[in-house]
Design an enzyme around this catalytic site. Structure first.
Site, PDB file in Angstrom:
ATOM      1  N   ASP A 519      51.096  50.050  10.930  1.00 13.66           N
ATOM      2  CA  ASP A 519      49.808  50.715  10.748  1.00 13.66           C
ATOM      3  C   ASP A 519      50.000  51.801   9.683  1.00 13.66           C
ATOM      4  O   ASP A 519      51.130  52.088   9.277  1.00 13.66           O
ATOM      5  CB  ASP A 519      49.414  51.324  12.103  1.00 13.66           C
ATOM      6  CG  ASP A 519      47.958  51.748  12.165  1.00 13.66           C
ATOM      7  OD1 ASP A 519      47.211  51.508  11.188  1.00 13.66           O
ATOM      8  OD2 ASP A 519      47.565  52.325  13.198  1.00 13.66           O
ATOM      9  N   GLU A 522      48.678  52.365   4.113  1.00 17.67           N
ATOM     10  CA  GLU A 522      47.887  52.365   2.850  1.00 17.67           C
ATOM     11  C   GLU A 522      48.598  53.096   1.726  1.00 17.67           C
ATOM     12  O   GLU A 522      48.400  52.692   0.573  1.00 17.67           O
ATOM     13  CB  GLU A 522      46.521  52.981   3.124  1.00 17.67           C
ATOM     14  CG  GLU A 522      45.647  52.161   4.058  1.00 17.67           C
ATOM     15  CD  GLU A 522      46.077  52.242   5.525  1.00 17.67           C
ATOM     16  OE1 GLU A 522      46.770  53.229   5.866  1.00 17.67           O
ATOM     17  OE2 GLU A 522      45.763  51.338   6.302  1.00 17.67           O
ATOM     18  N   ASP A 594      39.970  50.334  12.136  1.00 15.05           N
ATOM     19  CA  ASP A 594      39.372  51.084  13.239  1.00 15.05           C
ATOM     20  C   ASP A 594      37.855  50.968  13.273  1.00 15.05           C
ATOM     21  O   ASP A 594      37.133  51.818  12.766  1.00 15.05           O
ATOM     22  CB  ASP A 594      39.820  52.546  13.139  1.00 15.05           C
ATOM     23  CG  ASP A 594      41.334  52.661  13.268  1.00 15.05           C
ATOM     24  OD1 ASP A 594      41.970  51.677  13.702  1.00 15.05           O
ATOM     25  OD2 ASP A 594      41.882  53.717  12.928  1.00 15.05           O
TER      26      ASP A 594
END
Ligand code: NAG
Length: 936
Positions: A519, A522, A594
């Site tokens: 996770d 980015e 999310d």
């Protein structure tokens, strides 16, 4: 004293950021992210496009190919584009931009423009293809120069390649037109928006050719300064799709599947679609804003034709789209890197996905368990909690395969550690899961807590494996653990180090049932610009973060997969990612981040998953139930009905959401959720077969309507329905409350049968179908055969020897066909031939259903067959068969296998009340490993 105070203030500010990230339920903070106007290269690029538009026929951009430079050699047309500019002193400057037009074996054509910079200038980033492309970039020699004398006089080069395909290069305008059978399909630089911001010495002076120099040498946003040491280096080009009314792809955006115009107007966007991997907290729906991942691949589709382009650039990218009466015009702008466009001419969607896959690769076959149901929440508290949830599934007879741990299983969010009081014996917990062949997914993120004594941080620092600042120090920022550094997985040494962290004994003991979730890659940096790393940060090789931003997450994801491969070389790895780039499909699945527990997010999930599916990324899912908030019960149940068809199927919930294990919903909702999950398991043989197909030709798992109904213009914009793999099942998840009936759009002339009620639907257009809370609107298209496994088992592995059911839905002419692929579901044995692959054909010529192997028989394949030689077909269901072809009173059918034959009983239900006939062959006693026929 002052330093301590400053540190305290800083810590408080960071806590406020973190609190905002965790606690808020408002929509995405738009102001946290740049608009095009706030990104200087995008602002310049749009202004350039506006100037071109205003000038019309008087637009004379300063780029032209030097005719003397052009040569065609071994499938490559090369030469130099010259950009004529006027420098600060008013002197003319000719900037040399070497170009190549490379005709690839796969049929794609690469248009690449580089820049001849002075030796002293920093190099332009040119490695995006190294990460994204796994295919051969060599040219094919089969290019024919068909330039005529008239062409030469007009400054045109004409090259024939592929089946009736031609590339026409106009030298004076640097325009390249790609034609099929003489008709233009894709035009590069049609509008003359090609732009390469060339290197120039830093200085205040006026612009080159009147360029707006604001923010060229530094810019700031949200109080964060970007030092831009290389100055302006953006690239842009326009791409026109003549005659194409729809374009798709360029994930990730929470928007429709058919992309909208971005230059304003009713129902359109005002901002371009943006590709810049960011942790877009509580994203908005119906928005072109950037999200967690970026795949710069766009498909254009019209009735009967598909083409596409891939923009191989990993820097921040904006794409303007304008739909017109005569086609679709797009404008691609990136902050750094090269003009590097791959044009693919289809001519249909399936061929296009193959062409794109030949470049960026196909997904490897995932382990079978990963196609089962995944249960996640932030967080399962401790080992007892995990094992109670595990047992809950069995108590409620709901199959599932994988339980997940979010960040709080760690000690203070230091990855590769466990919170000792909650998880004292992870290996024992995992062994307990393994008894039912279940897996554990643990989260591992790229931010490494900056803490003395934390071995991972210390090793990484010592070896210089972290992302660096602009001036070469270690880059630090704020994330879950507090102050952190980021592992630079562009560095081979960092990948090697990462592998060591996962080796048996080093993490989760020697457990064999470990999988991983990446996770925040980015990367998400709470106090960084736009919640990410600074663009002037540095990676391995000295490259600026700016140039590699969109591919960093993929390198991290891939490092983790390499680590699992090293830990368990025999097993197929499973690693989920949030950030992605072109090529990520080769690494592992992603999810859409999310989302929220509202109907809007359920609705937008389908077009989002379709968008990535057509961009080569088929193993995708959205959090079922919605991550933030608490779904009302109806939404909760409906989401499972939709999720049962998501290629990646996971329930997930935020730490502040109420507990959401399926049995907590209560009846009738728990029963509906159980049915949806069981339906998923029932369809696993078919789903796995679709994944197998995807692994060699890139066919999506979720298929847009145009894949089976390419000639129907009216179906091109439909994005609330899809075909599920190869089954021919047309699914329309319900995404609104209070629905009891819905319209399902039938896109072609084929006969469709309500599934499973057999109601006949025929004729292009909307058909009213039942859609009460316990019903998933679903039609079986005539002509398809798919397989099911109907028995409830606790996990996928426990189904391995279950018998199969064949569902045959005959088409209007009475025929049907389908495939089944099987292997051991976990090892790499299938790559050495240990698999089964069969076609089933039902022919109206002789009323015979046949099973035939389409796999070469080898020692490995025969050995595999032995492991499943007890697996039989326990039922064949034939829907829509013309019962007039049976003998009067017929109660059996003849079955042939291995030169023997016997009769099997059938039960026959005649067509009635708008429902098709059904024949059920009960226990035909045929084996899945054998060739057989059943004569009706
Ligand atoms: C992942 O790493 C392997 C091994 O270095 C490499 O061959 C492969 O191309 C990488 N894949 C991606 C998508 O970067």
């Amino acid at each position: 004293m002052r330093a301590a105070l400053a540190a305290a203030i800083r810590a408080m500010a960071l806590l406020a950021v973190a609190a905002m990230l965790i606690g808020s339920t408002e929509a995405a903070k738009k102001y946290l992210f740049k608009t095009c106007a706030q990104s200087s290269f995008c602002r310049r690029g749009r202004a350039y496009a506006d100037a071109a538009e205003a000038a019309g026929a008087d637009w004379h951009p300063p780029y032209a190919v030097d005719p003397a430079s052009v040569q065609l050699r071994q499938g490559v047309l090369s030469g130099t584009v010259v950009k004529t500019a006027v420098d600060a002193d008013g002197a003319a400057v000719g900037v040399k931009l070497p170009f190549q037009l490379v005709f690839l074996e796969s049929g794609a054509v690469r248009f690449l423009i580089e820049e001849d910079r002075p030796k002293s200038a920093p190099k332009r980033y040119d490695e995006a293809v190294r990460w994204a492309i796994s295919g051969d970039l060599g040219a094919t020699a089969a290019v024919e120069d068909v330039t005529t004398a008239a062409d030469t006089a007009a400054g045109v080069r004409r090259l024939r390649f592929g089946p009736g395909w031609t590339a026409v290069v106009e030298l004076a305008t640097v325009r390249v037109t790609f034609e099929r059978d003489g008709a233009a399909q894709v035009v590069l630089n049609e509008r003359g928006l090609l732009a390469v911001e060339h290197w120039r010495p830093r200085g205040p002076g006026p612009a080159f050719g009147g360029e707006d120099t604001t923010d060229m040498w530094e810019e700031s946003f949200g109080g964060k300064q970007d030092s831009k040491p290389n100055g302006p280096e953006a690239v842009a080009v326009d791409v026109t799709f003549p005659g194409y009314g729809h374009v798709y792809g360029i994930p990730e955006h929470a928007d429709r599947f058919a992309l909208r115009s971005t230059r304003g107007g009713e129902g359109n966007h005002d901002e371009p679609y943006r590709l810049y991997n960011v942790d877009i907290f509580e994203y908005e729906v119906d928005s072109p804003m950037a999200m967690y991942g970026a795949i710069p691949f766009m498909q254009a589709q019209r009735a009967g034709s598909a083409v596409g382009v891939f923009w191989a650039n990993a820097a921040e990218t904006w794409i303007d789209i304008v739909h017109g009466a005569d086609g679709t015009r797009t404008h691609w702008l990136s902050e750094a890197g090269l003009v590097d466009v791959f044009v693919m001419l289809g001519p249909d969607a399936t061929s296009l996905y193959q062409q794109y896959g030949a470049l960026t690769g196909y997904a490897e076959l995932p382990p079978l368990y990963s196609l089962g149901y995944h249960q996640c929440r932030w967080n399962y508290q401790n080992e007892r909690d995990v094992l109670e949830v595990d047992a809950g599934f069995d108590r409620h007879e709901i199959p599932y395969d994988v339980i997940w741990l979010d960040i709080d299983y760690t000690d203070s969010r230091k990855y590769f550690t466990w919170e000792q009081s909650a998880f004292p014996t992870p290996e024992r917990m995992m062994a307990a899961l393994d008894e039912r062949r279940r897996k554990l997914v643990a989260i591992i993120d790229p931010h490494i807590k900056k803490e003395a004594g934390y071995g991972v941080y210390e090793d990484m620092t010592k070896a210089g494996l972290a992302v660096a600042t602009a001036d070469g120090g270690e880059y630090n920022g704020w994330c879950w653990p507090g102050e952190s550094a980021w592992i630079d997985t562009l560095a081979p040494a960092a990948v090697e180090y990462w592998k060591r962290l996962f080796r048996p004994g080093a993490f989760a003991g020697r457990a064999h049932n470990l999988a991983i979730w990446n996770d925040m890659n980015e990367p998400s940096v709470f106090d960084g610009p736009e919640g990410s790393a600074p663009r002037d940060a540095r990676h391995y090789g000295g490259w600026e973060h700016r140039a590699v931003h969109n591919l960093y997450g993929m390198t991290f994801h891939n490092a983790t997969v390499q680590a699992l491969n090293a830990r368990e070389p025999r097993q197929r790895p499973f690693v989920l990612t949030r950030a992605f780039f072109a090529g990520s499909q080769r690494v592992g699945p992603m999810w859409t981040g999310d989302n929220q527990a509202t109907w809007d997010y359920l609705r937008v999930a389908t077009p989002m998953l379709l968008s990535s599916s057509v961009a080569g990324y088929g193993f995708v899912g959205a959090d079922v139930g919605g991550f933030f908030g608490n779904p009302e019960h109806e939404l909760w149940a409906r989401w499972y009905q939709a999720g049962a068809f998501y290629p990646f199927f996971r329930g997930h919930a935020h730490i502040e959401s109420k507990r959401r294990e399926p049995w907590l919903a209560g009846e009738p909702y728990t029963g509906i959720i159980r049915d949806a999950i069981r339906l998923r398991y029932q369809l696993l043989p078919s789903l796995y077969t679709a994944f197998h197909r995807a692994s060699f030709d890139g066919s999506p798992i979720l298929r847009p309507l145009f894949m089976l109904a390419p000639a129907n213009d009216a179906a091109l914009a439909i994005d609330d329905q899809f075909f599920f793999g190869e089954t021919g099942l047309l699914v329309k998840p319900v995404v609104d409350p209070g629905v009891t009936e819905t319209d399902v759009y039938v896109p072609d002339d084929e006969v469709y049968y309500g599934y499973p009620d057999r109601t006949v639907y025929r004729g292009v257009g909307n058909h009213r179908v039942p859609a009460g809370l316990d019903t998933i609107p679903m039609l079986a298209r005539g002509g398809h055969i798919f397989t099911r496994r109907d028995r409830y088992r606790r996990s996928t592995a426990l189904m391995a020897h279950d018998p199969l059911t064949l569902v045959v839905s005959v088409d209007a002419a009475g025929n049907a066909g389908g495939a089944l692929y099987m292997d051991d579901g976990e090892t790499h044995g299938h790559t050495k031939g240990a698999y089964l692959h069969r076609f089933f054909m039902f022919s109206s010529q002789d009323n015979i259903l046949r099973s035939r192997s389409v796999r070469p028989s080898t020692a490995a394949s025969r050995a595999f067959d032995k492991t499943i030689d007890t697996v039989r077909v326990e039922r064949v269901i034939v829907v829509g068969f013309d019962l007039g072809r049976l003998k009067a009173g017929q109660t059996t059918v003849e079955t042939f296998q291995d030169k023997k034959s016997w009769s099997s009983h059938i039960s026959v239900t005649p067509a009635a009340d708008g429902r098709a006939s059904m024949i059920v062959v009960r226990d035909p006693k045929v084996l899945i490993t054998a060739d057989w026929s059943i004569e009706f």
